[in-house]
Design a protein around this motif. Structure first.
Motif, PDB file in Angstrom:
ATOM      1  N   GLN A 110     -10.425 -10.522   0.937  1.00 54.79           N
ATOM      2  CA  GLN A 110     -11.593  -9.763   0.509  1.00 54.79           C
ATOM      3  C   GLN A 110     -12.594 -10.653  -0.222  1.00 54.79           C
ATOM      4  OE1 GLN A 110     -12.474  -6.103   0.188  1.00 54.79           O
ATOM      5  NE2 GLN A 110     -11.466  -6.212   2.142  1.00 54.79           N
ATOM      6  N   ALA A 156     -14.162 -13.266   2.012  1.00 62.71           N
ATOM      7  CA  ALA A 156     -15.094 -12.675   2.977  1.00 62.71           C
ATOM      8  C   ALA A 156     -16.446 -12.416   2.313  1.00 62.71           C
ATOM      9  CB  ALA A 156     -14.530 -11.376   3.549  1.00 62.71           C
ATOM     10  N   TYR A 157     -16.423 -11.876   1.074  1.00 59.22           N
ATOM     11  CA  TYR A 157     -17.679 -11.677   0.349  1.00 59.22           C
ATOM     12  C   TYR A 157     -18.366 -13.009   0.089  1.00 59.22           C
ATOM     13  CZ  TYR A 157     -17.083  -6.681  -0.602  1.00 59.22           C
ATOM     14  OH  TYR A 157     -16.983  -5.325  -0.475  1.00 59.22           O
ATOM     15  N   VAL A 187      -1.010  -1.428   2.594  1.00 58.62           N
ATOM     16  CA  VAL A 187      -0.744   0.016   2.646  1.00 58.62           C
ATOM     17  C   VAL A 187       0.688   0.268   3.112  1.00 58.62           C
ATOM     18  CG1 VAL A 187      -1.403   2.165   3.781  1.00 58.62           C
ATOM     19  CG2 VAL A 187      -3.159   0.627   2.970  1.00 58.62           C
ATOM     20  N   ILE A 223       2.951  -0.355   0.235  1.00 58.43           N
ATOM     21  CA  ILE A 223       2.905   0.721  -0.764  1.00 58.43           C
ATOM     22  C   ILE A 223       3.703   1.930  -0.274  1.00 58.43           C
ATOM     23  CG2 ILE A 223       1.379   2.358  -1.921  1.00 58.43           C
ATOM     24  CD1 ILE A 223      -0.747   0.173  -1.968  1.00 58.43           C
ATOM     25  N   ILE A 224       3.566   2.249   1.029  1.00 61.06           N
ATOM     26  CA  ILE A 224       4.250   3.435   1.556  1.00 61.06           C
ATOM     27  C   ILE A 224       5.745   3.190   1.694  1.00 61.06           C
ATOM     28  CG2 ILE A 224       4.443   4.998   3.524  1.00 61.06           C
ATOM     29  CD1 ILE A 224       1.532   4.485   4.095  1.00 61.06           C
TER      30      ILE A 224
END
Lengths: 195, 195
Positions: free
Chosen positions: A122, A125-126, A184, A187-188
């Protein structure tokens, strides 16, 4: 060749993981995870290739003492630095992916690995988009000025470098999507396995 | 004042939701969700204020026919457009937040709402960062040129507009983190409630 983390992650699944993916599923899961990791590896390779090419195009953009140099322009220095950082990071992440595909385990402990990958994807990429946008604005401004009239090849090479940087950004963005998906899943399921 | 969605989302929780959050939890959950939504509303308000201020500063940056105009520069047009888009989007999202805080239900169906918020936050954050970086590069290039010598206030006002745009980006980034958290909650719990 198995590190302590490899044994921890690959050989003896955590109790949480064992509950969610029964033993008879593990071969299929491993194969799907390997395919997923191969896709990440391809994106990393593309991001590495484009950002390395961009930084090389930028750093070689000087032709003698009487023509303009890339390091005289802040935005072009930013383009070079951001692309070099992303190239190094992608190289490291390619190593991590190859390690994971070959040993079936993450290099760092699993929770650290998934968050490390996603967070850095992230942020970088920014960073890369910001650098390439600044480079584009500068390249557009230079068009029609004395700099480009005196040395047109300098401006063309800058344009190519910035365009390659944007291509690197696109593939870094795809990697970021996939690493976000792994976060994700972690986390799941309490594991990066997405089944 | 309750829409069909409000009844669907607020009054009659889905079976999945009922399993995960028992009835006696719902008051506490609602209060926590309201506090969370208020935080999002504050970030949206800040993003709206900064991006509106940025676009107003940019659009008023013309002083008579003999001085430079903002619309003569591509990057400044990009800064204005991106900030105006983000201001409109933030205004809409503020309305959505107020609706959710007052009725306890989302405006769109819940799954659409959480993905809509997160997706648009991400895309507009990239858009705004790209525009502001391009604006910064142009503003830096203009320094020391005839444009800034002829009309220094034009350059100062451009700088302020770009700086306000970056502030808007920061708050849009915070909103994006929170809406990402809501997406993960929705994936885990089948509801945007994070308890």
């Amino acid at each position: 060749m198995l590190s302590p983390q490899a044994v921890h992650n690959g050989e003896t699944p955590s109790p949480h993981h064992r509950i969610l993916t029964p033993q008879f599923h593990s071969t299929v899961t491993l194969r799907k995870l390997r395919r997923f990791n191969s896709l990440i590896l391809v994106f990393r390779l593309a991001a590495f290739a484009f950002s390395l090419a961009s930084s090389v195009f930028m750093v070689t953009n000087s032709r003698g003492s009487d023509s303009p140099h890339w390091f005289d322009f802040d935005a072009f220095r930013f383009v070079f630095a951001a692309n070099a950082i992303v190239a190094l990071y992608s190289l490291f992440e390619m190593g991590v992916s190859v390690w994971e595909i070959s040993t079936g385990a993450t290099l760092f402990p699993e929770i650290l690995q998934v968050w490390f990958d996603f967070g850095h994807d992230q942020v970088f990429a920014y960073l890369l988009l910001s650098a390439d946008s600044a480079g584009t604005a500068l390249a557009k401004t230079l068009k029609g000025t004395d700099t480009c009239k005196a040395s047109n090849s300098f401006c063309v090479q800058s344009d190519i470098s910035v365009a390659l940087g944007f291509a690197g950004f696109v593939f870094l963005g795809f990697s970021s999507l996939l690493s976000g998906f792994r976060v994700v899943c972690y986390i799941i399921n309490g594991s990066r396995f997405h089944l």
